[in-house]
Enzyme design. Structure first.
Site, PDB file in Angstrom:
ATOM      1  N   ASN A  94       0.712  -1.326  -0.092  1.00 50.54           N
ATOM      2  CA  ASN A  94       0.004  -0.093  -0.120  1.00 50.54           C
ATOM      3  C   ASN A  94       0.800   1.181   0.054  1.00 50.54           C
ATOM      4  O   ASN A  94       0.483   2.451  -0.584  1.00 50.54           O
ATOM      5  CB  ASN A  94      -0.855  -0.120   1.079  1.00 50.54           C
ATOM      6  CG  ASN A  94      -1.575   1.334   1.526  1.00 50.54           C
ATOM      7  OD1 ASN A  94      -2.728   1.786   0.884  1.00 50.54           O
ATOM      8  ND2 ASN A  94      -1.083   1.799   2.713  1.00 50.54           N
ATOM      9  N   TYR A 159       2.431  10.278 -11.441  1.00 52.97           N
ATOM     10  CA  TYR A 159       1.402   9.437 -10.515  1.00 52.97           C
ATOM     11  C   TYR A 159       0.755   8.352 -11.432  1.00 52.97           C
ATOM     12  O   TYR A 159       0.869   7.282 -10.971  1.00 52.97           O
ATOM     13  CB  TYR A 159       0.826  10.193  -9.438  1.00 52.97           C
ATOM     14  CG  TYR A 159      -0.312   9.480  -8.618  1.00 52.97           C
ATOM     15  CD1 TYR A 159       0.503   8.875  -7.312  1.00 52.97           C
ATOM     16  CD2 TYR A 159      -1.638   9.212  -8.949  1.00 52.97           C
ATOM     17  CE1 TYR A 159      -0.399   8.194  -6.730  1.00 52.97           C
ATOM     18  CE2 TYR A 159      -2.298   8.600  -7.821  1.00 52.97           C
ATOM     19  CZ  TYR A 159      -1.758   8.048  -6.709  1.00 52.97           C
ATOM     20  OH  TYR A 159      -2.577   7.336  -5.825  1.00 52.97           O
ATOM     21  N   ALA A 161       1.093   7.372 -14.182  1.00 52.19           N
ATOM     22  CA  ALA A 161       1.858   6.316 -14.887  1.00 52.19           C
ATOM     23  C   ALA A 161       2.523   5.225 -14.103  1.00 52.19           C
ATOM     24  O   ALA A 161       2.246   4.123 -14.216  1.00 52.19           O
ATOM     25  CB  ALA A 161       3.166   7.194 -15.300  1.00 52.19           C
ATOM     26  N   SER A 162       2.719   5.693 -12.723  1.00 53.28           N
ATOM     27  CA  SER A 162       3.363   4.545 -11.892  1.00 53.28           C
ATOM     28  C   SER A 162       1.909   3.666 -11.615  1.00 53.28           C
ATOM     29  O   SER A 162       2.201   2.628 -11.165  1.00 53.28           O
ATOM     30  CB  SER A 162       3.776   5.273 -10.363  1.00 53.28           C
ATOM     31  OG  SER A 162       2.649   5.870  -9.738  1.00 53.28           O
TER      32      SER A 162
HETATM   33  N1  LIG Z   1      -5.864   8.944  -0.611  1.00 51.70           N
HETATM   34  C1  LIG Z   1      -6.071   8.646  -1.850  1.00 51.70           C
HETATM   35  O1  LIG Z   1      -7.212   9.283  -2.541  1.00 51.70           O
HETATM   36  C2  LIG Z   1      -5.699   7.232  -2.948  1.00 51.70           C
HETATM   37  C3  LIG Z   1      -6.272   7.077  -3.830  1.00 51.70           C
HETATM   38  C4  LIG Z   1      -5.983   6.050  -4.824  1.00 51.70           C
HETATM   39  C5  LIG Z   1      -4.764   5.364  -4.277  1.00 51.70           C
HETATM   40  N2  LIG Z   1      -4.148   5.561  -3.151  1.00 51.70           N
HETATM   41  C6  LIG Z   1      -3.023   4.715  -2.958  1.00 51.70           C
HETATM   42  O2  LIG Z   1      -3.117   4.220  -1.521  1.00 51.70           O
HETATM   43  C7  LIG Z   1      -2.062   4.264  -0.781  1.00 51.70           C
HETATM   44  C8  LIG Z   1      -2.069   4.869   0.222  1.00 51.70           C
HETATM   45  O3  LIG Z   1      -2.386   6.264   0.331  1.00 51.70           O
HETATM   46  P1  LIG Z   1      -2.701   7.151   1.517  1.00 51.70           P
HETATM   47  O4  LIG Z   1      -3.620   8.098   0.835  1.00 51.70           O
HETATM   48  O5  LIG Z   1      -3.357   6.426   2.538  1.00 51.70           O
HETATM   49  O6  LIG Z   1      -1.192   7.751   1.525  1.00 51.70           O
HETATM   50  P2  LIG Z   1      -0.486   8.482   2.978  1.00 51.70           P
HETATM   51  O7  LIG Z   1      -1.340   8.910   3.942  1.00 51.70           O
HETATM   52  O8  LIG Z   1       0.533   9.192   2.304  1.00 51.70           O
HETATM   53  O9  LIG Z   1       0.156   7.298   3.545  1.00 51.70           O
HETATM   54  C9  LIG Z   1       1.299   6.689   2.628  1.00 51.70           C
HETATM   55  C10 LIG Z   1       2.085   5.753   3.495  1.00 51.70           C
HETATM   56  O10 LIG Z   1       3.054   5.194   2.781  1.00 51.70           O
HETATM   57  C11 LIG Z   1       4.398   5.298   3.833  1.00 51.70           C
HETATM   58  N3  LIG Z   1       5.585   5.333   3.088  1.00 51.70           N
HETATM   59  C12 LIG Z   1       5.989   6.409   2.342  1.00 51.70           C
HETATM   60  N4  LIG Z   1       7.165   6.039   1.845  1.00 51.70           N
HETATM   61  C13 LIG Z   1       7.721   4.830   2.147  1.00 51.70           C
HETATM   62  C14 LIG Z   1       8.795   4.093   2.082  1.00 51.70           C
HETATM   63  N5  LIG Z   1       9.854   4.569   1.331  1.00 51.70           N
HETATM   64  N6  LIG Z   1       8.670   3.032   2.875  1.00 51.70           N
HETATM   65  C15 LIG Z   1       7.826   2.406   3.670  1.00 51.70           C
HETATM   66  N7  LIG Z   1       6.502   3.224   3.758  1.00 51.70           N
HETATM   67  C16 LIG Z   1       6.435   4.460   3.178  1.00 51.70           C
HETATM   68  C17 LIG Z   1       4.054   6.381   4.668  1.00 51.70           C
HETATM   69  O11 LIG Z   1       4.742   6.106   6.089  1.00 51.70           O
HETATM   70  P3  LIG Z   1       5.922   6.773   6.286  1.00 51.70           P
HETATM   71  O12 LIG Z   1       6.205   8.336   5.824  1.00 51.70           O
HETATM   72  O13 LIG Z   1       6.304   6.721   8.036  1.00 51.70           O
HETATM   73  O14 LIG Z   1       7.059   5.933   5.712  1.00 51.70           O
HETATM   74  C18 LIG Z   1       2.402   6.125   5.039  1.00 51.70           C
HETATM   75  O15 LIG Z   1       2.149   5.274   6.121  1.00 51.70           O
HETATM   76  C19 LIG Z   1      -0.942   4.842  -1.889  1.00 51.70           C
HETATM   77  O16 LIG Z   1      -0.343   3.617  -2.725  1.00 51.70           O
HETATM   78  C20 LIG Z   1      -1.707   5.867  -2.826  1.00 51.70           C
HETATM   79  O17 LIG Z   1      -1.026   5.963  -3.955  1.00 51.70           O
HETATM   80  C21 LIG Z   1      -4.511   6.648  -2.434  1.00 51.70           C
END
Ligand SMILES: NC(=O)c1ccc[n+]([C@@H]2O[C@H](COP(=O)([O-])OP(=O)(O)OC[C@H]3O[C@@H](n4cnc5c(N)ncnc54)[C@H](OP(=O)(O)O)[C@@H]3O)[C@@H](O)[C@H]2O)c1
Length: 258
Positions: A94, A159, A161-162
């Site tokens: 995730n 984003y 693209a990834s």
């Molecule tokens: N929120 C949305 O609307 C949405 C929509 C579609 C998809 N997504 C996807 O869902 C996932 C979670 O999104 P979110 O919104 O919950 O994001 P978020 O609140 O920014 O959380 C991201 C998480 O990833 C961790 N992280 C970042 N870099 C890391 C690294 N190098 N190693 C290990 N952990 C790492 C962060 O913790 P640390 O900083 O402590 O490492 C945090 O726990 C992502 O892949 C995002 O693209 C989100």
């Protein structure tokens, strides 16, 4: 995904990006259902706070701080989970990032940041996980991509693209690993309210809470469908846009820019 695996042993779940947002909500939800959650992210402090919040739940959250860009640490983390807890029943990959990029200010470095974390970080987790789960002859791997991986959207050249890469990767792996007993799933959320999207200044249609996202994800993982996408209405719209001819798609998407 029920709390146990047919034995007395609780399900073992590894979640990356569990210190906040969707990963945090999913960790709390699965722990509340009696599962043992190994929670990884870089922030040790946030993971320890999360673990403390699970103290009264029927399951537990065990902090395992990790930078998924550190390949050796990823391998060691997965090994230590298996040594300490046995088979990994479910891994939710995730961890990810989103940095908006205006196409007129295109930056290769921004693309690299997304590909490094979202694609390569996930791949560093996948390689040892696949080896271990093939050996187990069982296990579920859920890859969190995004509905934005369906089609090119404004500010999402890096984003999107990834995430498109992750969608394609999950499709390939689902096909190829099924016969080994490894069930690869794809999670495609729409907008979820998290620290990641709190930075967005644009309107986010059909925004859902991270708790709701976690419920949708767990429900999907308990079902049999390959793709878990939500919220329904937004996923339906994005699904339509995905199959639309370019001329019509660019006409409609272009209207958002005006
Ligand atoms: N929120 C949305 O609307 C949405 C929509 C579609 C998809 N997504 C996807 O869902 C996932 C979670 O999104 P979110 O919104 O919950 O994001 P978020 O609140 O920014 O959380 C991201 C998480 O990833 C961790 N992280 C970042 N870099 C890391 C690294 N190098 N190693 C290990 N952990 C790492 C962060 O913790 P640390 O900083 O402590 O490492 C945090 O726990 C992502 O892949 C995002 O693209 C989100």
């Amino acid at each position: 995904m029920s709390a146990d695996n047919g034995s007395d042993k609780p399900k073992i779940i590894w979640i990356t990006g569990a210190s906040q947002g969707i990963g945090e909500a999913l960790a709390l939800l699965t722990a509340s259902q009696g599962m043992t959650v190994i929670a990884s992210a870089r922030s040790r402090e946030k993971l320890e706070q999360l673990s403390a919040r699970a103290e009264n739940l029927s399951g537990e959250i065990i902090p395992k701080p990790l930078d998924i860009l550190d390949r050796l640490s990823v391998e060691n983390t997965i090994k230590s989970i298996v040594e300490n807890h046995g088979d990994i029943d479910l891994a939710v990959l995730n961890a990810g990032t989103f940095i908006p990029m205006d196409g007129k200010e295109f930056r290769a470095d921004t693309v690299k940041q997304h590909l490094d974390l979202n694609v390569m970080g996930t791949s560093y987790c996948l390689e040892p996980l696949i080896e271990i789960m093939k050996g187990q002859g069982s296990g579920q791997i859920a890859i969190n991509a995004s509905l934005s991986g369906y089609r090119g959207l404004p500010t999402a050249a890096a984003y999107g693209a990834s995430k498109a890469a992750l969608i394609n990767m999950a499709e390939c792996l689902h096909l190829e690993l099924k016969s080994s007993g490894v069930d690869v799933r794809l999670i495609n959320p729409g907008f979820v309210k998290t620290p990641l999207t709190d930075k967005n200044t644009f309107h986010m249609p059909f925004l859902v809470s991270s708790e709701q996202a976690a419920k949708n994800i767990l429900k999907g993982l308990n079902g049999s469908g390959f793709e878990i996408r939500f919220p329904t209405a937004f996923a339906g719209i994005m699904g339509l846009l995905r199959v639309m001819p370019y001329r019509l798609y660019f006409y409609l998407a272009g209207k958002q820019l005006n």
